[in-house]
Enzyme design. Structure first.
Site, PDB file in Angstrom:
ATOM      1  N   CYS A  97       3.813   3.438  -6.300  1.00 54.57           N
ATOM      2  CA  CYS A  97       3.466   4.410  -5.056  1.00 54.57           C
ATOM      3  C   CYS A  97       2.090   4.302  -4.760  1.00 54.57           C
ATOM      4  CB  CYS A  97       3.798   5.910  -5.318  1.00 54.57           C
ATOM      5  SG  CYS A  97       2.818   6.540  -6.865  1.00 54.57           S
ATOM      6  N   CYS A 133      -0.804   5.147  -7.360  1.00 56.95           N
ATOM      7  CA  CYS A 133      -0.814   4.162  -8.132  1.00 56.95           C
ATOM      8  C   CYS A 133      -2.181   3.403  -7.613  1.00 56.95           C
ATOM      9  CB  CYS A 133       0.231   3.301  -8.394  1.00 56.95           C
ATOM     10  SG  CYS A 133       1.809   3.985  -9.410  1.00 56.95           S
ATOM     11  N   ASP A 172       2.005 -11.726  24.490  1.00 58.73           N
ATOM     12  CA  ASP A 172       1.810 -13.028  24.524  1.00 58.73           C
ATOM     13  C   ASP A 172       2.907 -13.555  25.553  1.00 58.73           C
ATOM     14  OD1 ASP A 172       1.571 -15.658  23.667  1.00 58.73           O
ATOM     15  OD2 ASP A 172       3.685 -15.602  22.992  1.00 58.73           O
TER      16      ASP A 172
END
Length: 783
Positions: free
Chosen positions: A28, A31, A455
């Site tokens: 997570c 961490c 693009d």
């Protein structure tokens, strides 16, 4: 702003190094924050950890060794190692395709754990919450079913909670583990020692706490519901995160794996990694150019659309540059390697994508803040409640009941489900509409998007060469006859322009058999055209030269084609100029309407393409786009995104090619066309799988609606805890009612998210009219 790699500190010295570590055990955002915090405590060290790729990019002085970095990460409770280099294949080796289950053992194990947990938990939840279904000794059946869930199903939470405890850290896993352990332990006490195990015992469902009956209550529904809900939520989130590394994998697959090198005995194939600067290699028709270099022998046309965005093939011959990753559309080429490995253009694009994906989103920062404050606060409240009631002389069961109620009612089921359930509902609805959304970070970043970079090739246009106009001379053979003769001669050419002409002839000619007549004396001149004798006529299909010698209206047709950014092709029959083809990449029919809808949503359109300025201006004119960036390389598009962001704009990028991948990953929101390359799709946050540019506006609306739903869910989840935790602390909410409130909270979040399944895109209030859009069909002119 889009998350960026953490900049090097001002005190950075010349001997500072950058090391990449593979970090294991992260689950997570908390961490990630713990690893970065531990590494950041080292003198002169700055780290940026990517949860999706499991990589930590660490800037550190030479005095801090890699061993020190690894030891620091391990001291935080995780594993760390240097990434293993890719094994170098043997010269005669052939790649072995990965099996469907390769590298997926952990995912299969988690899926199995969730399935078993669900099968065991559902009977417990039903029996505990529906008193009318409680038969004799039902509580013992529930206990038998709940035991493996509390021990084995919740084992990952217990293991991570213990690991965090050893390192002095509390996370959401800590709260889940304690809630499950407390609920199950108290239920076991109630069954064996508290009188709840007597045959015939029933547990009424009450909205108010009950006391004085002499029987301890069971909270098995909380013991099984907590791990079930959290496991389901985390699996949904993990599925969204797993695709993050797809862009880098697709880029790696785009590069050639081996290459043919000429030798005294002929040729041999060697791994690209063994190719050195200055060595020569061969590129056959249909193959990719192995690395950047210079053409030594041969002539051909290279398809650079995946690398540079150039929609038309580029003619190359001796002395011309060849870009690694380009596809050879014509003859055999011999190329001298000019750059290898990390120095190639494709490798630079890969690095741009990897750098753009490094960093943390606001969702991750919010999770860090929640884990750092919410969990310790709940633990503190629970312990304080237990001590207070015991110190006040209350019955021990009442004190334990209040403490357990705090843990159960504060369990983060609603928090865990707030984002993934909304995402699941939105992605399911989006899939029905041809819109694939990767994860919550895409929705989060969309809120303030005000600029959209489009693009051209494959996005606003079809991405395929086609005949857009055919102009025949007055009094000549006529357009149909000239098209047939040109297609007969072009059958012998592999050039993309030839394929466009022959394909158009097959669509237009009433008798396809007439396009299969033999051609005599066929010759092809690279960079010029083809010539041959077909059906008794000498036919030449070439680039136009001097326009003054052409009969009217052919010169005007050539100028018109060039003004539109298309390629003009002259057809000469028996020495007489008969017609001019305009061949180009045509705009999608709905391009103007789609761009107009984006304007109505408050987005400013910007055109960025690798094509020539004339082509870009023509397309921009059709779409009424005022800001145009032509001949833009991949790094130029990425720089454009950075420049717009530095100006305070929130940027979305729409693209389909490898050349767009870096800009897609760097933008606040990346949108890829489903017909595009895997690299573009992997780098984007949203993928449009239906061939309709209206899906771009629908994606924007769906993302905004989903983001609003997630915010509502999170608001409810936090508000629910603010109300129920104090009630539990003062003894007005027993664990049974707490479990019901926890379940109701989760159901409300899920119900609110499921409303997205009925969402319908709302069209513009006024139909957009295209005042001067592109030709929807081929223009045939015979004058």
């Amino acid at each position: 702003m889009t998350p960026q790699p953490r900049p090097a500190p001002a005190r950075q010295q010349a001997d500072e190094r950058t090391t990449t570590l593979t970090v294991g055990g992260m689950t997570c955002a908390a961490c990630v924050g713990r690893v970065e915090k531990k590494l950041g405590r080292l003198d002169g060290v700055a780290a940026s950890v990517n949860l999706a790729t499991g990589r930590a990019t660490v800037s550190h002085p030479a005095a801090v060794s890699v061993t020190d970095l690894i030891a620091t990460v391990e001291a935080a409770g995780f594993t760390a190692e240097l990434p293993e280099p890719d094994p170098e294949p043997e010269a005669d080796a052939r790649p072995v395709p990965a099996g469907p289950d390769d590298g997926d053992d952990a995912a299969r194990a988690e899926r199995h754990r969730l399935l078993v947990t669900a099968l065991l938990s559902l009977p417990v939840l039903v029996l505990s919450m529906v008193p009318g279904w409680q038969f004799r000794n039902w509580q013992w059946l529930c206990f038998v079913l709940a035991a493996p869930v509390a021990l084995w199903g919740a084992a990952p939470f217990h293991a991570r909670a213990l690991r965090g405890l050893r390192h002095g850290a509390a996370t959401m896993d800590t709260l889940v583990s304690l809630g499950v352990a407390a609920s199950f332990s108290w239920s076991a006490y109630a069954l064996f020692l508290g009188g709840a195990g007597m045959p015939g015992m029933t547990m009424p469902f009450s909205l108010l706490p009950t006391a004085g009956d002499g029987v301890a209550h069971l909270y098995l529904e909380a013991a099984v519901g907590v791990p079930l809900f959290v496991l389901a939520g985390r699996r949904m989130e993990a599925r969204a995160r797993r695709g993050t590394g797809a862009a880098l994998r697709a880029l790696a697959e785009l590069a050639a794996k081996d290459v043919a090198v000429p030798t005294a005995d002929g040729e041999k194939r060697i791994p690209v990694s063994r190719l050195r600067v200055g060595e020569r290699f061969l590129v056959r028709p249909g193959e990719r150019v192995a690395t950047d270099g210079t053409v030594v022998e041969g002539s051909s046309a290279l398809d650079l659309s995946l690398i540079t965005g150039e929609s038309r093939p580029v003619e190359v011959g001796p002395g011309a540059a060849a870009v690694g990753g380009a596809v050879n559309s014509g003859g055999l080429l011999e190329v001298r390697a000019g750059a290898v490995g990390a120095d190639t253009q494709l490798a630079r694009i890969t690095r741009l994508v990897e750098d753009a994906q490094t960093g943390k989103t606001k969702v991750q920062r919010l999770a860090d803040a929640v884990a750092a404050v919410f969990v310790p606060a709940v633990l503190t409240v629970s312990v304080t409640v237990l001590g207070f009631w015991l110190g006040a002389g209350a019955d021990p069961q009442a004190a334990v009941t209040a403490a357990v109620a705090v843990l159960v009612v504060a369990c983060p089921c609603a928090l865990g489900l707030a984002t993934p359930t909304a995402l699941l509902a939105a992605t399911g609805r989006g899939a029905q509409l041809g819109i694939l959304v990767r994860g919550p970070e895409a929705l989060e970043r969309l809120r303030h998007v005000d600029t959209i970079v489009l693009d051209k090739t494959g996005t606003l246009t079809t991405g395929q060469m086609g005949v857009t106009a055919l102009t025949a001379r007055s009094g000549g053979l006529g357009a149909t006859a000239v098209l047939r003769l040109a297609a007969l001669v072009e059958q012998g050419s592999e050039h993309p322009l030839a394929r466009a002409i022959t394909a158009h002839a097959r669509e237009r000619h009433p008798d396809p058999q007439q396009l299969r007549l033999p051609v005599k004396d066929f010759t092809a001149t690279p960079g010029h055209g083809v010539e041959g004798t077909a059906d008794g006529h000498r036919v030449a299909v070439t680039r136009p030269g001097d326009l003054d010698g052409l009969p009217a209206p052919l010169p005007e047709a050539v100028r018109s084609a060039e003004a539109d950014g298309h390629t003009a092709v002259l057809v000469t029959v028996d020495g007489t100029p008969e017609a001019v083809f305009a061949v180009g990449d045509a705009l999608r029919p709905d391009s103007y309407r789609a761009v107009d809808h984006l304007r109505r949503l408050g987005l400013r359109p910007v055109l960025a393409t690798g094509d020539r300025a004339a082509t870009a201006r023509a397309v921009a004119g059709h779409l009424a786009v005022t800001e145009v960036h032509a001949e833009a390389r991949p790094e130029d598009k990425a720089d454009l995104v950075r420049t717009l962001q530095e100006q305070g704009r929130r940027v979305a990028v729409v693209g389909d090619g490898v050349n767009d991948a870096a800009a897609l990953a760097l933008a606040d929101l990346g949108i890829a066309m489903g017909s595009g390359t895997d690299a573009a799709i992997g780098a984007a946050d949203v993928t449009l799988v239906r061939e309709d540019l209206q899906a771009i506006a629908d994606a924007v609306r769906l993302a905004r609606r989903t983001l609003g739903t997630i915010r509502t869910n999170l608001g409810w989840a936090f508000g629910y805890n603010l109300i129920t935790v104090p009630l539990a602390a003062v003894g007005l909410l027993n664990p049974m009612l707490a479990a019901a409130a926890m379940s109701a909270s989760s159901l409300l979040v899920v119900g609110n998210s499921l409303r997205l399944r009925a969402w319908r895109p709302r069209g513009a209030t006024t139909a957009a009219r295209r005042p001067h859009g592109p030709r929807a069909q081929t223009r045939w002119e015979t004058t």
